[in-house]
Enzyme design. Structure first.
Site, short mmCIF file in Angstrom:
data_model
loop_
_atom_site.label_atom_id
_atom_site.label_comp_id
_atom_site.label_asym_id
_atom_site.label_seq_id
_atom_site.Cartn_x
_atom_site.Cartn_y
_atom_site.Cartn_z
N LYS A 221 0.84 -1.20 0.00
CA LYS A 221 0.00 0.00 0.00
C LYS A 221 0.87 1.25 0.00
O LYS A 221 0.69 2.16 -0.82
CB LYS A 221 -0.92 0.00 1.23
CG LYS A 221 -1.89 1.17 1.25
CD LYS A 221 -2.55 1.34 2.60
CE LYS A 221 -1.68 2.17 3.50
NZ LYS A 221 -2.36 2.60 4.74
N ASP A 239 -6.42 0.86 0.95
CA ASP A 239 -6.51 1.15 2.39
C ASP A 239 -7.87 0.72 2.90
O ASP A 239 -8.65 0.06 2.18
CB ASP A 239 -6.24 2.64 2.66
CG ASP A 239 -7.38 3.53 2.19
OD1 ASP A 239 -8.28 3.04 1.47
OD2 ASP A 239 -7.38 4.73 2.53
#
Length: 353
Positions: A221, A239
């Site tokens: 991420k 997320d």
């Protein structure tokens, strides 16, 4: 001679009387005993009779008991039914049935509409270079971007380069990072990350995914945030908001971030991945909240299979909208009018009617 007979016969009478008295006493005693025995026998008979009469009463009582049990058994099902009815809830929304081609069209249309609502969507972390971005992204775990933006100016003013932060006193860094939470673990990560940059990459943030994920505290991420926003290389940032919304829109039912990334990436051209991430995250923070989405003020209500999970009344829904302080250039606070009819009601949701 007469005188002698009289004298002899005189004492005979008292003896006879005494014998008669004794016989009478014995007879009386015998009769008394008989009477007592008779009374006892009578009492025993009465008791036996009474017990015989009472016995049926006990038997009846025992027989009556099952009647109560039967009654309770009859009442029990009513309670059971009540328990089954009490927790009754609305039936869960059915998954929409659509082909892969239809899913691709719907997903891309959602992204286009979100691009109209959030034309300047961007990473909400403040940064001036790749080093600042990677540090800020690591610090954003378990806290808000706003809190990170309030903390990083002091950090970068004192430690502007990877070499500076690598040589920093951990206790001093911890004091600066304390407001972000988990400050000890984050201190260890950013110092370790800075040492790796200084020693392995000449103090520069690498521009390749395989190099970024080797840095302490950097996962896929964070790597895609850096690649997409510091190097212009497309990447999907999965997320909490992104994962929640794509499942709500039924783009995928995966929960593992890597699998979500792969499933959603297959629906869009690679060139759209970075901005797609911004659009979805912006929408999740401002309108499509986790607990109570503002369905009545959502610009993509007609395309959303989860329409109705939140507040559908337009006026009440608008009160649920959330925006960061200061917003951003071009931000539109209300849904496009194309999604509202003359009465201000969202168009029918996907699959309605």
């Amino acid at each position: 001679m007469k005188t002698t007979k009289a004298a002899k016969s005189t004492p005979v009478k008292p003896v006879a009387k005494k014998a008669a008295k004794k016989a009478a006493q014995k007879a009386t005693a015998a009769s008394g005993k008989a009477t007592g025995v008779a009374k006892k026998a009578t009492a025993t008979i009465k008791k036996a009779a009474a017990s015989k009469k009472a016995a049926p009463t006990k038997t009846v009582a025992k027989k009556a008991a099952p009647a109560k049990t039967a009654a309770s058994k009859k009442v029990a099902p009513a309670k059971t039914v009540a328990k089954k009815v009490a927790p009754a809830q609305p039936a869960p929304k059915k998954a929409i049935v659509e082909s892969h081609a239809a899913l691709v069209r719907r997903a891309r249309r959602i992204n286009r509409e979100l691009a109209e609502v959030y034309p300047y969507a961007h990473p909400e972390l403040d940064f001036e270079n790749p080093f600042q971005l990677v540090i800020a992204t690591v610090l954003s775990a378990q806290t808000t971007d706003l809190r990170v933006n309030q903390t990083t100016p002091g950090l970068f003013a004192k430690y502007p380069t990877p070499e500076d932060l690598a040589a920093a006193n951990p206790e001093e860094v911890e004091e600066i990072l304390r407001p972000t939470g988990f400050f000890r673990a984050k201190t260890k990560s950013v110092i370790g990350l800075s040492k790796a940059l200084a020693e392995d990459f000449g103090g520069e943030v690498p521009g390749r995914l395989e190099d970024l994920v080797k840095l302490p505290g950097v996962g896929r991420k964070t790597a895609f945030v850096v690649l997409g926003n510091a190097f212009g290389r497309p990447g999907i940032t999965v997320d909490t908001h992104f994962g929640r919304l794509v499942r709500r829109w039924q783009w995928t039912d995966e929960t593992d971030p890597d699998k979500v990334e792969a499933a959603v990436g297959a629906l869009f051209p690679k060139s759209e991945w970075t901005m797609l991430s911004h659009h979805v995250i912006f929408h999740g923070r401002r309108i499509c909240h986790a607990r109570k989405p503002a369905c009545g003020a959502c610009p993509i209500a007609p395309l959303c299979p989860a329409y109705g999970e939140g507040e559908t009344d337009p006026e009440k829904a608008r009160k649920l909208l959330k925006y960061e302080k200061g917003g951003f250039p071009g931000q539109r606070l209300n849904p496009p009018q194309s999604y509202l009819d003359a009465g201000g009601i969202p168009a029918p949701p996907l699959g309605a009617g």
